[in-house]
Enzyme design. Structure first.
Site, PDB file in Angstrom:
ATOM      1  N   TYR A 281       0.813  -1.217   0.000  1.00 52.52           N
ATOM      2  CA  TYR A 281       0.000   0.000   0.000  1.00 52.52           C
ATOM      3  C   TYR A 281       0.848   1.270   0.000  1.00 52.52           C
ATOM      4  O   TYR A 281       0.646   2.166  -0.827  1.00 52.52           O
ATOM      5  CB  TYR A 281      -0.937   0.003   1.209  1.00 52.52           C
ATOM      6  CG  TYR A 281      -1.760   1.268   1.314  1.00 52.52           C
ATOM      7  CD1 TYR A 281      -2.860   1.480   0.491  1.00 52.52           C
ATOM      8  CD2 TYR A 281      -1.421   2.273   2.217  1.00 52.52           C
ATOM      9  CE1 TYR A 281      -3.613   2.645   0.564  1.00 52.52           C
ATOM     10  CE2 TYR A 281      -2.161   3.442   2.311  1.00 52.52           C
ATOM     11  CZ  TYR A 281      -3.255   3.620   1.476  1.00 52.52           C
ATOM     12  OH  TYR A 281      -3.980   4.783   1.551  1.00 52.52           O
TER      13      TYR A 281
ATOM     14  N   LYS B 213       1.257   4.467  -3.013  1.00 47.88           N
ATOM     15  CA  LYS B 213       0.989   5.896  -2.890  1.00 47.88           C
ATOM     16  C   LYS B 213       2.234   6.717  -3.249  1.00 47.88           C
ATOM     17  O   LYS B 213       2.115   7.831  -3.778  1.00 47.88           O
ATOM     18  CB  LYS B 213       0.487   6.230  -1.489  1.00 47.88           C
ATOM     19  CG  LYS B 213      -0.865   5.587  -1.162  1.00 47.88           C
ATOM     20  CD  LYS B 213      -1.946   5.983  -2.180  1.00 47.88           C
ATOM     21  CE  LYS B 213      -3.315   5.459  -1.800  1.00 47.88           C
ATOM     22  NZ  LYS B 213      -4.368   5.851  -2.759  1.00 47.88           N
TER      23      LYS B 213
END
Length: 241
Positions: A164, A168
């Protein structure tokens, strides 16, 4: 000729719940026609109904950001419905599974990494490129990519999630690349961090509301023509890369 009073249109991906829905509601409240992009038909219809009950002009768009064909069809659906697109908020995102060490770097499951990247990064590119011709027709086109300070290499906040958080970081870099390419145009592209918000994404483990998390996206979606390009922002201002 385009009528001067025509309402602006915003497409928000993953807009059926959480921060995405709050962004859609906020844009609708200030006069945007809101295209609710979501995969799940029932949830999408429910979100559109809730927005309309709140007084917003809203319609649903079937959109799976992991599908090239779906992104292309969504762009066509928006064009047929409103003939225009002024704002794109790339909000759809997933955390990926977090149990069993699948997001520890030393035991990272590459299939988890691929899945997270397919939604959080490739999905943004798919949708952005599908609707960019529509955005270029707008007088004041804005693209907002919903990121996270977990992707900040300087801050390195939150739990260690090796699928994750890097997704980003890559999204931030992609945002900067779009801003560079579009520097000579009226398209403003920026990344937003909503903060740690109480949604099902976080298990509602925060006092911060979805509306509070949506505020920075709405601000970036409505920037003046001389607003920033290729930046990363939260409520407090610039977030370090």
């Amino acid at each position: 000729m385009e009528g001067v009073n025509e309402k602006k249109t915003a497409l928000v991906t993953g807009a059926n719940k959480g921060i995405g829905f709050a962004i859609a509601r906020g844009l609708g409240a200030i006069g945007f026609t809101v295209a609710v992009g979501a995969r799940d038909t029932a949830r999408r219809d429910e979100a559109v109904e809730r927005l309309r009950l709140a007084g917003a002009d809203a319609f649903g768009v079937a959109l799976d950001v992991t599908s090239d064909d779906s992104a292309a069809a969504a762009a066509k659906a928006v064009e047929q419905q409103t003939g225009r697109l002024d704002v794109l908020v790339n909000n759809a995102g997933i955390s990926g599974p977090m149990d069993g060490g699948v997001q520890n770097p030393s035991t990272l499951d590459l299939d988890v990494l691929r899945t997270v990247l397919d939604t959080n990064v490739f999905g943004v590119v798919r949708v952005t490129n599908a609707v960019l011709p529509l955005l270029r027709r707008s007088d004041a086109p804005r693209i907002v990519n919903m990121s996270s300070n977990m992707g900040s290499l300087a801050l390195q906040t939150g739990p260690q999630l090796a699928a994750y958080a890097p997704s980003k970081s890559l999204l931030n870099s992609i945002t900067a690349q779009y801003a560079r390419e579009l520097a000579g145009t009226n398209v403003l592209v920026n990344a937003a961090c909503p903060g740690y918000v109480a949604t099902d994404f976080t298990g509602f483990a925060s006092p911060r509301t979805a509306d509070e998390g949506a505020a920075i996206a709405i601000r970036l979606a409505t920037l003046p023509d001389d607003g920033p390009r290729g930046g990363f922002f939260d409520d407090g201002g610039v977030v370090p890369w």
